[in-house]
Design a protein around this motif. Structure first.
Motif, short mmCIF file in Angstrom:
data_model
loop_
_atom_site.label_atom_id
_atom_site.label_comp_id
_atom_site.label_asym_id
_atom_site.label_seq_id
_atom_site.Cartn_x
_atom_site.Cartn_y
_atom_site.Cartn_z
N LYS A 7 0.83 -1.21 0.00
CA LYS A 7 0.00 0.00 0.00
C LYS A 7 0.87 1.26 0.00
O LYS A 7 0.61 2.22 -0.75
CB LYS A 7 -0.93 -0.03 1.21
N GLU A 8 1.91 1.28 0.83
CA GLU A 8 2.82 2.43 0.87
C GLU A 8 3.48 2.65 -0.49
O GLU A 8 3.63 3.80 -0.94
CB GLU A 8 3.90 2.21 1.93
N THR A 9 3.85 1.56 -1.16
CA THR A 9 4.51 1.67 -2.46
C THR A 9 3.55 2.21 -3.51
O THR A 9 3.93 3.05 -4.33
CB THR A 9 5.07 0.31 -2.88
N VAL A 10 2.31 1.73 -3.49
CA VAL A 10 1.31 2.25 -4.43
C VAL A 10 1.07 3.74 -4.19
O VAL A 10 1.01 4.53 -5.14
CB VAL A 10 -0.02 1.46 -4.31
N ASP A 11 0.95 4.13 -2.93
CA ASP A 11 0.73 5.55 -2.62
C ASP A 11 1.88 6.40 -3.14
O ASP A 11 1.65 7.50 -3.69
CB ASP A 11 0.57 5.75 -1.11
N GLU A 12 3.10 5.93 -2.98
CA GLU A 12 4.26 6.67 -3.46
C GLU A 12 4.26 6.73 -4.99
O GLU A 12 4.57 7.77 -5.58
CB GLU A 12 5.54 6.01 -2.96
N MET A 13 3.90 5.63 -5.62
CA MET A 13 3.83 5.61 -7.08
C MET A 13 2.78 6.59 -7.60
O MET A 13 3.04 7.36 -8.54
CB MET A 13 3.50 4.19 -7.58
N VAL A 14 1.59 6.57 -7.01
CA VAL A 14 0.52 7.46 -7.44
C VAL A 14 0.93 8.92 -7.26
O VAL A 14 0.68 9.77 -8.12
CB VAL A 14 -0.78 7.15 -6.68
N MET B 263 4.21 13.95 -12.28
CA MET B 263 4.70 13.92 -13.66
C MET B 263 3.60 14.16 -14.68
O MET B 263 3.86 14.27 -15.88
CB MET B 263 5.36 12.57 -13.95
N MET B 264 2.35 14.25 -14.22
CA MET B 264 1.22 14.35 -15.13
C MET B 264 1.31 15.62 -15.99
O MET B 264 1.43 16.72 -15.46
CB MET B 264 -0.09 14.37 -14.35
N PRO B 265 1.28 15.47 -17.32
CA PRO B 265 1.33 16.66 -18.18
C PRO B 265 0.06 17.49 -18.03
O PRO B 265 -1.02 16.96 -17.78
CB PRO B 265 1.46 16.08 -19.59
N VAL B 266 0.21 18.81 -18.18
CA VAL B 266 -0.93 19.71 -18.01
C VAL B 266 -1.33 20.38 -19.31
O VAL B 266 -2.26 21.19 -19.33
CB VAL B 266 -0.61 20.78 -16.94
N SER B 267 -0.64 20.04 -20.40
CA SER B 267 -0.97 20.65 -21.69
C SER B 267 -0.71 19.64 -22.80
O SER B 267 0.04 18.67 -22.61
CB SER B 267 -0.12 21.90 -21.94
N PRO B 268 -1.33 19.81 -23.96
CA PRO B 268 -1.07 18.91 -25.09
C PRO B 268 0.40 18.84 -25.46
O PRO B 268 0.91 17.77 -25.82
CB PRO B 268 -1.91 19.51 -26.21
N LYS C 56 4.08 -2.63 -22.01
CA LYS C 56 3.64 -1.44 -21.26
C LYS C 56 3.39 -1.78 -19.80
O LYS C 56 3.74 -1.00 -18.90
CB LYS C 56 2.38 -0.86 -21.90
N ARG C 57 2.78 -2.94 -19.56
CA ARG C 57 2.54 -3.32 -18.16
C ARG C 57 3.87 -3.49 -17.42
O ARG C 57 4.01 -3.14 -16.24
CB ARG C 57 1.73 -4.62 -18.08
N ARG C 58 4.87 -4.02 -18.11
CA ARG C 58 6.18 -4.19 -17.48
C ARG C 58 6.81 -2.83 -17.17
O ARG C 58 7.49 -2.66 -16.15
CB ARG C 58 7.09 -5.01 -18.38
N MET C 59 6.58 -1.85 -18.02
CA MET C 59 7.06 -0.50 -17.76
C MET C 59 6.42 0.04 -16.48
O MET C 59 7.09 0.65 -15.65
CB MET C 59 6.74 0.39 -18.95
N TRP C 60 5.12 -0.21 -16.33
CA TRP C 60 4.44 0.19 -15.09
C TRP C 60 5.04 -0.53 -13.89
O TRP C 60 5.25 0.07 -12.84
CB TRP C 60 2.95 -0.13 -15.17
N LEU C 61 5.30 -1.83 -14.07
CA LEU C 61 5.84 -2.63 -12.97
C LEU C 61 7.21 -2.11 -12.55
O LEU C 61 7.51 -2.04 -11.36
CB LEU C 61 5.93 -4.10 -13.38
N HIS D 156 8.07 -0.76 -8.85
CA HIS D 156 9.16 -1.32 -8.05
C HIS D 156 10.17 -0.25 -7.65
O HIS D 156 10.77 -0.32 -6.56
CB HIS D 156 9.85 -2.44 -8.84
N SER D 157 10.35 0.76 -8.50
CA SER D 157 11.29 1.84 -8.16
C SER D 157 10.79 2.67 -6.99
O SER D 157 11.56 3.39 -6.36
CB SER D 157 11.51 2.74 -9.38
N CYS D 158 9.50 2.55 -6.69
CA CYS D 158 8.90 3.30 -5.58
C CYS D 158 8.82 2.48 -4.31
O CYS D 158 8.27 2.94 -3.30
CB CYS D 158 7.50 3.78 -5.96
N LYS D 159 9.32 1.26 -4.32
CA LYS D 159 9.13 0.36 -3.19
C LYS D 159 9.77 0.92 -1.92
O LYS D 159 10.78 1.61 -1.95
CB LYS D 159 9.71 -1.02 -3.50
N THR D 160 9.15 0.57 -0.82
CA THR D 160 9.62 1.03 0.49
C THR D 160 10.28 -0.08 1.28
O THR D 160 10.65 0.12 2.44
CB THR D 160 8.44 1.60 1.30
N SER D 161 10.40 -1.28 0.68
CA SER D 161 10.96 -2.42 1.41
C SER D 161 11.55 -3.43 0.44
O SER D 161 11.05 -3.60 -0.68
CB SER D 161 9.87 -3.10 2.25
#
Length: 327
Positions: A73-80, A86-91, A166-171, A175-180
């Motif tokens: 849960k901590e890792t997901v929160d950090e990822m989100v 990083m979310m773009p705000v313009s086209p 693409k799913r592996r890119m997400w993974l 994992h880069s956000c992991k806390t443990s």
């Protein structure tokens, strides 16, 4: 449930994950392919929303691993958090955003980003058939991860058309956000020809893995058994003497749950591979002393069998039956 739902769709809730077929290398039509070591643990998906919980491949909850669930849960929160940053705000920013964001944006709206499903294997702890911890320390449990997707896409796979790459890119990002270090990413390797697969298989087995997974980099995550995932693992067969019977539980109550066989002085339960009809037929003491053929992966260090599976009765190879008939 699946049979009922064919007649009355959606009447009984079901839970499914993607499963692999045994390897058939002739089915590989394009290269490269991806190979990963096959982990010998408890298949699980971690459902992360307001909290996190581990579910088995058929949907019952693995309890007693709360600290590990909290780490996911901590890792997901950090990822989100990082995704929003990083979310773009313009086209223009969208057009020049990172490959990760380009992989996420078309498939996840803000509502999707809050809840995720991580697919993998639990290791380091042993569970009962009801999902409770049978042995081992919870602090030793490790989550080996190999897939990830927004929960909304997992629940509605018809809307989830994202390939493995693409799913592996997400993974990788998760994992880069992991806390443990108790969250471990299963490594992947690219193979360009069929001859490379047995080389990796031998390497994985030497390093103690159960076997090898072959994954199509263009394959989708479908909640059924698919040739986009294929598995290779050792199979041995031997005949063993039945020394006891165990009654089944739940739907197998009042029927055979498992044969207990003698493996060089070690009692081993063999409950997989039996049909419903066989469980009813063999629930009789006349099975004690009979010889059965068992398929398994390997002998374990303590003399037991890894993943034993009933194949058939072997009265034809049982000398004791011949002796009794002639005495």
């Amino acid at each position: 449930a699946k049979t009922v739902n064919k007649v009355y769709p959606g009447l009984i809730p079901t839970f499914n994950v993607m499963l692999a077929h045994p390897a058939d290398l002739d089915r590989i039509k394009s290269w490269p392919q991806i190979v990963e070591p096959k982990i010998d643990g408890y298949r699980t998906v971690c459902m992360v929303d307001d909290d996190a919980k581990f579910l088995s491949r058929v949907g019952f909850e693995y309890t007693g691993v709360n600290s590990l669930a909290a780490l996911v849960k901590e890792t997901v929160d950090e990822m989100v958090k990082k995704i929003y940053e990083m979310m773009p705000v313009s086209p223009k920013e969208t057009a020049t955003s990172s490959p990760l964001m380009k992989a996420i944006l078309p498939y996840a709206n803000p509502d999707d980003l809050e809840s995720w499903v991580i697919d993998g294997e639990l290791m380091g702890i042993d569970f009962s058939d009801t999902g409770s911890v049978r042995s081992g320390n919870e602090s030793d449990a490790v989550f080996y991860i190999f897939d990830i997707m927004p929960m909304a896409r997992f629940k509605d796979e018809t809307a989830y058309r994202v390939d493995y790459q693409k799913r592996r890119m997400w993974l990788d990002f998760f994992h880069s956000c992991k806390t443990s270090d108790r969250i471990v990413k299963v490594p992947r390797y690219i193979v360009s020809k069929v001859e490379e697969i047995p080389v990796y298989y031998a390497k994985f087995r030497k390093n103690g893995y159960e076997g090898l997974m072959i994954k199509d980099p263009n394959g989708l995550y479908t909640k059924n058994r698919s040739y986009d995932w294929m598995k290779m693992k050792e199979k041995l067969t031997e005949e063993f003497r039945v020394v006891a019977l165990k009654e089944g539980t739940k739907k197998n109550k009042g029927k055979l749950g498992a044969f207990v066989v003698d493996v060089n002085g070690v009692n081993v339960d063999v409950g997989s591979g039996l049909s419903d009809a066989e469980r009813e037929l063999y629930w009789t003491n006349s099975m004690i002393g009979r010889l059965i053929e068992v398929e398994f992966q390997e002998y374990t260090d303590d003399g037991s069998l890894r993943h034993p599976r009933f194949v058939r009765l072997r009265d034809d190879k049982d000398d004791s039956l011949l002796e009794n008939s002639t005495s």
